[in-house]
Design a protein around this motif. Structure first.
Motif, mmCIF file in Angstrom:
data_model
loop_
_atom_site.group_PDB
_atom_site.id
_atom_site.type_symbol
_atom_site.label_atom_id
_atom_site.label_comp_id
_atom_site.label_asym_id
_atom_site.label_seq_id
_atom_site.Cartn_x
_atom_site.Cartn_y
_atom_site.Cartn_z
ATOM 1 N N THR A 12 2.806 -76.883 -132.353
ATOM 2 C CA THR A 12 1.339 -76.814 -132.344
ATOM 3 C C THR A 12 0.713 -78.011 -133.044
ATOM 4 O OG1 THR A 12 1.515 -74.409 -132.404
ATOM 5 C CG2 THR A 12 -0.648 -75.362 -132.888
ATOM 6 N N ARG A 16 -1.765 -80.714 -131.356
ATOM 7 C CA ARG A 16 -3.112 -80.919 -131.886
ATOM 8 C C ARG A 16 -3.374 -82.405 -132.154
ATOM 9 N NH1 ARG A 16 -5.246 -80.425 -137.255
ATOM 10 N NH2 ARG A 16 -3.502 -81.841 -137.740
ATOM 11 N N ASP A 20 -6.059 -85.070 -130.384
ATOM 12 C CA ASP A 20 -6.989 -85.938 -131.113
ATOM 13 C C ASP A 20 -6.804 -87.398 -130.714
ATOM 14 O OD1 ASP A 20 -7.873 -83.686 -132.425
ATOM 15 O OD2 ASP A 20 -6.808 -84.110 -134.304
ATOM 16 N N PHE A 204 -2.534 -80.228 -141.671
ATOM 17 C CA PHE A 204 -2.415 -79.111 -140.735
ATOM 18 C C PHE A 204 -2.088 -77.862 -141.533
ATOM 19 C CE2 PHE A 204 -0.272 -76.350 -137.690
ATOM 20 C CZ PHE A 204 -1.121 -76.452 -136.588
#
Length: 280
Positions: A12, A16, A20, A204
């Motif tokens: 994940t 992510r 970005d 994160f």
């Protein structure tokens, strides 16, 4: 990294950051035409879902990875996608296949190049893959204190025999005092024109320890070597050592029991470079 399903289910954070990354460079990617290659495509999810839609509609994209298991997975999952194909390729090879030389108008890579033992050779090969005036857009991990945990675990005599090449899995740039300056110098020495070279701090939050553990195990290169009778203990030691360098955030579950989310802070490097015309 051959644990395909484990990686897919625990990536994940990488997904992510890749999102970005492509959003930041959406304009540049929209101008990428012709044949493009994604180095370190892994299972192909980022390649298909994030990168391909950002490219010019007439661009073709080739996903490349050193892992046969990853390539087999990607080929099977995305076999019906006409603009997408996959090949087995070691970006650190001493000799690129002749048919790949100057074969691509653009090279992309997300969360791959930090695994290279010799990043200069990897970037030199990227240079060779590109046509003159071709561009490369890459993002990879620069620093994460989880790698320091590998070195501490290596000192344990019980696990040392299975981690003799531990330095191979501590990224080159993680050991640099100034990773951004080192990368810039490396790229300039190879011959690239630098359009962007930057280091970014990222973070994160893993919502609980089980999610964090899945991530730690999925990207760990040593677990497959550990004998079965030591594997559970090694996983526990690994999780404890890596977690010791993270920030734990306590909260209460619905049943009143305490749990912790894990804040992971790390750095990434981003480079957008061009191969000048008239060069080989």
């Amino acid at each position: 990294m051959n644990m395909v399903e484990e990686y897919v289910n625990a990536s994940t954070m990488q997904h992510r950051d890749a999102f970005d990354f492509v959003e930041e460079f959406a304009k540049e990617m929209s101008e990428m035409k012709g044949k493009c290659i994604d180095i370190g495509c892994g299972p192909g999810d980022v390649t298909k879902e994030l990168i391909l839609p950002k490219l010019s509609p007439n661009a073709e994209l080739v996903g490349a990875d050193i892992s046969q298991a990853m390539i087999d997975h990607a080929k099977q999952k995305y076999q019906s996608e006409k603009r997408l194909s996959f090949i087995l390729l070691d970006i650190e090879t001493l000799a690129l296949p002749n048919e790949e030389l100057e074969h691509y108008s653009n090279v992309l890579s997300s969360y791959c190049l930090h695994w290279c033992q010799d990043p200069r050779r990897a970037f030199d090969n990227i240079y060779k893959l590109l046509e003159p005036e071709g561009k490369a857009l890459v993002m990879f991990l620069a620093w994460n204190n989880g790698f320091d945990a590998y070195m501490r675990i290596y000192e344990n005599p019980q696990y040392k025999p299975y981690m003799q090449d531990v330095n191979r899995f501590v990224p080159f740039f993680h050991r640099c005092n100034d990773s951004q300056a080192t990368l810039r110098t490396m790229l300039e020495d190879i011959g690239f024109e630098i359009l962007n070279c930057s280091r970014r701090e990222k973070s994160f939050v893993y919502q609980n320890m089980e999610i964090f553990k899945r991530h730690v195990i999925a990207v760990n290169p040593f677990i497959s070597r550990i004998p079965d009778h030591l594997k559970k203990e090694f996983e526990d030691v690994l999780l404890r050592e890596i977690t010791s360098g993270k920030t734990l955030i306590a909260s209460k579950k619905d049943d009143g029991q305490e749990e912790h989310s894990i804040l992971d802070k790390y750095h990434i490097l981003v480079a957008y470079v061009k191969k000048p015309s008239g060069t080989r």
